[in-house]
Design a protein around this motif. Structure first.
Motif, PDB file in Angstrom:
ATOM      1  N   ILE A  57      -5.291  -2.183   4.246  1.00 29.67           N
ATOM      2  CA  ILE A  57      -6.536  -2.247   5.019  1.00 29.67           C
ATOM      3  C   ILE A  57      -7.745  -2.303   4.089  1.00 29.67           C
ATOM      4  O   ILE A  57      -8.661  -3.105   4.268  1.00 29.67           O
ATOM      5  CB  ILE A  57      -6.632  -1.040   5.978  1.00 29.67           C
ATOM      6  CG1 ILE A  57      -5.568  -1.160   7.072  1.00 29.67           C
ATOM      7  CG2 ILE A  57      -8.022  -0.954   6.603  1.00 29.67           C
ATOM      8  CD1 ILE A  57      -5.409   0.086   7.919  1.00 29.67           C
ATOM      9  N   GLN A  61     -10.389  -5.266   4.144  1.00 30.97           N
ATOM     10  CA  GLN A  61     -11.730  -4.961   4.650  1.00 30.97           C
ATOM     11  C   GLN A  61     -12.756  -4.994   3.523  1.00 30.97           C
ATOM     12  O   GLN A  61     -13.951  -5.103   3.780  1.00 30.97           O
ATOM     13  CB  GLN A  61     -11.749  -3.598   5.351  1.00 30.97           C
ATOM     14  CG  GLN A  61     -10.984  -3.611   6.667  1.00 30.97           C
ATOM     15  CD  GLN A  61     -11.281  -2.413   7.545  1.00 30.97           C
ATOM     16  OE1 GLN A  61     -11.680  -1.360   7.053  1.00 30.97           O
ATOM     17  NE2 GLN A  61     -11.066  -2.569   8.838  1.00 30.97           N
ATOM     18  N   ASN A  96      -5.986 -10.939   7.656  1.00 30.15           N
ATOM     19  CA  ASN A  96      -7.241 -10.221   7.839  1.00 30.15           C
ATOM     20  C   ASN A  96      -7.268  -9.492   9.179  1.00 30.15           C
ATOM     21  O   ASN A  96      -7.647  -8.323   9.261  1.00 30.15           O
ATOM     22  CB  ASN A  96      -8.389 -11.230   7.748  1.00 30.15           C
ATOM     23  CG  ASN A  96      -9.741 -10.566   7.842  1.00 30.15           C
ATOM     24  OD1 ASN A  96     -10.274 -10.415   8.933  1.00 30.15           O
ATOM     25  ND2 ASN A  96     -10.275 -10.131   6.708  1.00 30.15           N
ATOM     26  N   PHE A 100      -7.809  -5.411  10.362  1.00 29.33           N
ATOM     27  CA  PHE A 100      -8.853  -4.901  11.270  1.00 29.33           C
ATOM     28  C   PHE A 100      -8.262  -4.312  12.542  1.00 29.33           C
ATOM     29  O   PHE A 100      -8.614  -3.206  12.956  1.00 29.33           O
ATOM     30  CB  PHE A 100      -9.857  -6.018  11.600  1.00 29.33           C
ATOM     31  CG  PHE A 100     -10.920  -6.163  10.551  1.00 29.33           C
ATOM     32  CD1 PHE A 100     -12.136  -5.503  10.684  1.00 29.33           C
ATOM     33  CD2 PHE A 100     -10.692  -6.933   9.415  1.00 29.33           C
ATOM     34  CE1 PHE A 100     -13.110  -5.615   9.703  1.00 29.33           C
ATOM     35  CE2 PHE A 100     -11.661  -7.048   8.431  1.00 29.33           C
ATOM     36  CZ  PHE A 100     -12.873  -6.391   8.575  1.00 29.33           C
ATOM     37  N   GLU A 103      -6.505  -1.027  11.940  1.00 22.55           N
ATOM     38  CA  GLU A 103      -7.414   0.106  11.805  1.00 22.55           C
ATOM     39  C   GLU A 103      -7.977   0.528  13.170  1.00 22.55           C
ATOM     40  O   GLU A 103      -8.076   1.719  13.473  1.00 22.55           O
ATOM     41  CB  GLU A 103      -8.552  -0.272  10.839  1.00 22.55           C
ATOM     42  CG  GLU A 103      -9.507   0.841  10.496  1.00 22.55           C
ATOM     43  CD  GLU A 103      -8.858   1.999   9.739  1.00 22.55           C
ATOM     44  OE1 GLU A 103      -7.644   1.939   9.443  1.00 22.55           O
ATOM     45  OE2 GLU A 103      -9.565   2.986   9.473  1.00 22.55           O
TER      46      GLU A 103
END
Ligand code: ATP
Ligand code: MG
Lengths: 217, 275
Positions: A57, A61, A96, A100, A103
């Motif tokens: 992550i 990020q 990607n 996201f 999370e």
């Protein structure tokens, strides 16, 4: 030489929307699948698995999406693989998106009171059943609004795929602009089309948020 | 497998005593051992939560555990079904050692029912679904069969008419009775209660205690963490007092309340009995 911005140009822009939508759809399905795995890993009882997912992550990020797309696209070429821009963009956006969504969903899973885990564990339910029948149905309620919010972000993010040469809406806009030299008009139209795609989603997300209450993070 | 669900009883018939008042039956401490804890130590990080805990519970015994907040009562019973893991010592439940493999844990958890202070019902499932989930998923019962058993236990806790409601629509006392029924649907050999009445409004305490008392009369092996000393006096075979992670004192309720041996017990009883 210079063409006019006619209905043909407009039609070309509108028809390129399907590529934006296709890329969004692939990336969303891929990102959701990966995101679920990342969320499970982040809430696992195994410290090394949690740490691995956290690292994943952090990396996705902490770096620009454009760099991630470049790395997938040029990385594949570097490895001697002939990858087309759609595949590269889909892979990049999936990786990607997994970070996201992972999370976001971690937060939703952890928002479910500990007592739910304890009661289902004490009943002898296995991890899979606990997740599927107890935790996820409750977490899903608080997850829908931020997930739709992420989808809006994703649709807009697909515009970056234009830079590695995938002809979606933004790239179509560049092509039309190169022929018409009416950048303000062309990109204005492109922006309006994006807005028409995203606005209903934003409204829906806000509606869901009101319906299910705000997300507890 | 399914035969375990056929009867109301729990493999123990002596509890069919017609006399509700005289629950304290002849000593059971010689019966088959259901729970054995030997030299159990438990740490949370650097905090020493259980210190050399030794406890043997026989079939049909009713144990009440009391003690000040933070003394390790919850920790003790949560080690029995491995919601918490002990670091050393030995815990055996019905002859199966807890904490060695995940296979054993499943076995133990299926045999041990637990009732929590905060009910922990599944809010997105109806009362009936709360009760049938584990029997279906863990015991592999058919939905119809699981529902029949669930209805029987919901009748037993006297709320069959709430079967299709959601937990949020019930009072606290009703929710706790559902939680008891949910645990019973697994036909556990042992029931653990962690302050089951502490979160209830006073007028609802009795209905839950009555349910527990009737369970005790049926011969269920139970460990109850509770400060309901009336319940302890009436139902318990043994009362255990814990302080600072240790079992300080234990005894039959008559002795325990009339002649507490340790100073710490006296202080504690003084506090909870006179307010
Ligand atoms: N998960 C945990 N992590 C760290 N410390 C914990 C944890 N659970 C309990 N403790 C600590 O262990 C001690 C014993 O806790 P436990 O919950 O067993 O006490 P208790 O006797 O049940 O108290 P209460 O009457 O308040 O429920 C307490 O000091 C508590 O702070
Ligand atoms: Mg406690």
């Amino acid at each position: 030489m210079i063409r006019q911005f006619t209905s043909a140009e407009l039609l070309f822009l509108i028809s390129s929307v399907r590529w934006t939508l296709l890329l969004s759809a692939i990336a969303f399905v891929g990102g959701a699948t990966g995101g679920l795995l990342v969320a499970f890993a982040r809430t696992s009882t195994w410290p090394w698995l949690r740490a691995t997912a956290a690292g994943y992550i952090q990396i996705f990020q902490g770096t620009p999406l454009l760099m991630q797309l470049f790395l997938v696209f040029f990385g594949a070429t570097f490895l001697g693989l002939n990858i087309d821009p759609l595949a590269a963009a889909a892979i990049g956006l999936t990786l990607n998106g997994a970070a996201f969504l992972g999370e976001i969903w971690r937060g939703c899973i952890q928002a479910i009171p500990k007592g739910q885990w304890e009661a289902s564990t004490a009943l002898g339910l296995h991890y899979f059943t606990r997740m599927k029948d107890i935790i996820l149905p409750q977490a899903a309620k608080i997850a829908v609004a931020p997930t739709v919010g992420f989808l809006v972000l994703l649709v807009k993010s697909t515009s970056l795929a234009s830079i590695i040469g995938f002809v979606e809406l933004t790239r179509a806009g560049q092509i039309v602009n190169n022929a018409t030299f009416r950048p303000f008009l062309v990109f204005g139209v492109v922006a309006v089309i994006y807005f028409i795609l995203c606005w209903p989603l934003s409204l829906y997300s806000r509606h869901l948020e009101k319906k299910f209450g705000t997300v507890s993070r | 497998m399914n035969t375990a669900h056929e009867g109301q009883g729990h493999g123990h018939s002596e509890g069919q005593s017609p006399n509700l008042g005289a629950v304290a039956a002849p000593s059971k401490q010689s019966g088959p051992v259901m729970i054995r804890m030997e030299a159990v130590e438990k740490h949370y990080g650097t905090y020493h939560a259980l210190k050399n805990v030794n406890l043997t519970v026989s079939l049909g015994e009713r144990i009440v555990i009391c003690g000040p907040s933070g003394s390790g009562k919850s920790t003790l019973i949560r080690c029995i079904n491995a919601l918490e893991h002990h670091q050393s010592g030995r815990i055996e439940v019905d002859g199966v050692e807890v904490g060695t493999s995940s296979k054993n844990l499943d076995k133990v958890r299926a045999e041990v029912g637990m009732v929590f202070q905060s009910f922990n019902l599944f809010p997105h499932l109806t009362v009936l679904q709360n009760c049938t989930l584990a029997p279906r998923k863990v015991r592999g019962l058919a939905p119809k069969e699981a529902e029949a058993i669930a209805m029987r236990y919901l009748e037993r806790v006297r709320i069959p008419e709430q079967a299709n409601k959601y937990p949020g629509q019930l009072s606290g006392g009703q929710q706790q009775r559902v939680a008891i029924a949910r645990a019973l649907c697994m036909s556990p050999k042992i029931m653990l209660f962690d302050e089951p009445t502490s979160a209830l409004d006073p007028e609802m305490v009795k209905e839950v205690l009555d349910t527990m008392t009737s369970l005790a009369q049926d011969g269920m092996t139970m460990i109850c963490v509770t400060h309901e000393m009336g319940f302890a006096r009436q139902v318990a075979d043994r009362v255990i007092f814990m302080d600072k992670g240790e079992i300080v004192e234990e005894g039959a309720p008559e002795d325990f309340f009339a002649h507490p041996k340790s100073e710490r017990t006296r202080t504690f009883l003084g506090q909870i009995l006179h307010h």
